[in-house]
Write an enzyme that holds these catalytic residues in place. Structure first.
Site, mmCIF file in Angstrom:
data_model
loop_
_atom_site.group_PDB
_atom_site.id
_atom_site.type_symbol
_atom_site.label_atom_id
_atom_site.label_comp_id
_atom_site.label_asym_id
_atom_site.label_seq_id
_atom_site.Cartn_x
_atom_site.Cartn_y
_atom_site.Cartn_z
ATOM 1 C CB SER A 80 17.413 -12.746 -29.665
ATOM 2 O OG SER A 80 17.002 -12.260 -28.408
ATOM 3 C CD1 TRP A 81 20.982 -17.903 -26.643
ATOM 4 C CD2 TRP A 81 22.299 -16.522 -25.473
ATOM 5 N NE1 TRP A 81 22.055 -18.643 -26.153
ATOM 6 C CE2 TRP A 81 22.871 -17.815 -25.435
ATOM 7 C CE3 TRP A 81 22.953 -15.465 -24.817
ATOM 8 C CZ2 TRP A 81 24.051 -18.094 -24.753
ATOM 9 C CZ3 TRP A 81 24.139 -15.743 -24.140
ATOM 10 C CH2 TRP A 81 24.671 -17.043 -24.104
ATOM 11 C CG HIS B 213 13.307 -9.296 -30.396
ATOM 12 N ND1 HIS B 213 14.637 -8.924 -30.384
ATOM 13 C CD2 HIS B 213 13.267 -10.567 -29.904
ATOM 14 C CE1 HIS B 213 15.367 -9.917 -29.899
ATOM 15 N NE2 HIS B 213 14.567 -10.937 -29.610
ATOM 16 C CG ASP C 177 14.423 -5.682 -30.905
ATOM 17 O OD1 ASP C 177 13.870 -5.928 -29.825
ATOM 18 O OD2 ASP C 177 15.201 -6.471 -31.462
ATOM 19 N N GLY D 7 16.978 -17.090 -26.763
ATOM 20 C CA GLY D 7 16.698 -17.423 -25.375
ATOM 21 C C GLY D 7 17.719 -16.703 -24.499
#
Length: 332
Positions: A123-124, A309, A281, A43
């Protein structure tokens, strides 16, 4: 090609009070006396799902999964009344920063009586995992990171301000649709434009912006995308926290100094680590994984040649499970 471990249910789930009126959903599954690992979701604002448990051998790992502030099953949830719009939203987001989340992870570790644990995030989740590990390296055994996001301005501009539009021009038009004509110009800061919409006192305007923001990310996260993979972006309970929390962090540079995660790599360079990156990605391009690997050459880089991703793409899933299995065996 490694498959997921079978679905499992938590043996314990609770709402942990971490202060600021925040109750975090924290669950444990797998082996209570197993190797501890904390799963850090993406996120920010994305929340977790039952499949997050399945990257780990349940006979070997004590699997800790939690929802970050404002999303998932944590409370208060941004989609719950009072609806987060206007000034009320700003007040609710004021206690949601990277510093707060690092402290939350430590609070969970202490609450569960864990001395050291593996950090797993994509990711985050890779951003927050790096930031947490650099703040508390003595509490980390290894890192398994995926889809590297260093939260540099160049990365934000690539994905939200024009670069990725050259790969997904059709999805980009939908992303631009809620914006005023001036904010659609190539030179305009779309993150700032979305900030105004997401903080609108008109709930319909804020919700439409949240859905468009969320659809952009959901629709570009796989090497081969399909409508069903972006379906949750239409659900207000997902879209509202996902868009509002992400945008809040990105407006504030992730509450990190520019280049901080590379600058402070010396704090964790002694820790075993695996970096898994999809070659194609678009959300978090491979440049960031390469820059992290160059700064941290002892971290193993696995470049998956046929992936985008998502952690749930076959090649990425397989590489992540290979890494967790290896660390479970003690083959660091």
């Amino acid at each position: 090609m490694r498959e997921f471990y079978p679905p499992i249910e938590p043996y314990r789930a609770e709402l942990l009070d971490v202060g600021d009126g925040q109750l975090l959903h924290v669950e444990q599954s797998g082996a209570p006396d197993g190797k501890p690992v904390v799963f850090i979701h993406g996120g920010p604002g994305g929340g977790t799902s039952p499949d997050c448990r399945r990257f780990f051998d349940p006979a070997a790992y004590r699997i800790v999964v939690f929802d970050q502030r404002g999303c998932g099953q944590s409370k208060p949830h941004l989609a719950d009344p009072p609806t987060g719009v206007g000034d009320g939203l700003a007040q609710r987001l004021a206690v949601n920063t990277t510093g707060h989340l690092i402290a939350d992870i430590e609070r969970i570790r202490q609450h569960l009586g864990i001395d050291r644990w593996q950090v797993f995030g994509g990711s985050w989740g890779s951003t927050l995992g790096l930031a947490y590990a650099q703040a508390h390296p003595e509490r980390v055994t290894e890192l398994v990171l995926r889809g590297i996001f260093l939260l540099r301005r160049s990365e934000l501009d690539w994905y939200y301000n024009d670069g990725a539009s050259h790969v997904y021009p059709d999805d980009w038009e939908h992303y631009l649709a809620p914006l005023d004509p001036a904010d659609r110009e190539p030179s305009a800061d779309k993150i700032a434009a979305y900030h105004r919409l997401l903080h609108s006192t008109d709930e319909a305007v804020a919700l439409a912006a949240a859905k468009a923001w969320s659809k952009w990310e959901r629709g570009t996260s796989h090497l081969i995308n399909s409508p069903e993979k972006a379906a949750d972006a239409d659900d207000p309970r997902f879209a509202i926290p996902f868009a509002q929390i992400e945008n809040h962090y990105f407006m504030n540079g992730g509450f990190l100094d520019e280049g901080q995660l590379l600058r402070d790599i010396a704090a964790i360079e002694h820790l075993p680590a695996v970096i898994v990156q999809g070659r194609y990605d678009v959300v978090c391009p491979a440049r960031s994984a390469w820059d992290l690997h160059r700064a941290w050459p002892s971290a193993e880089l696995v470049m998956v040649p046929d992936a985008g991703h998502s952690a749930f793409e076959p090649g990425i899933r397989s590489a992540l499970i290979e890494a967790t299995d290896r660390f479970a065996r003690g083959d660091g």
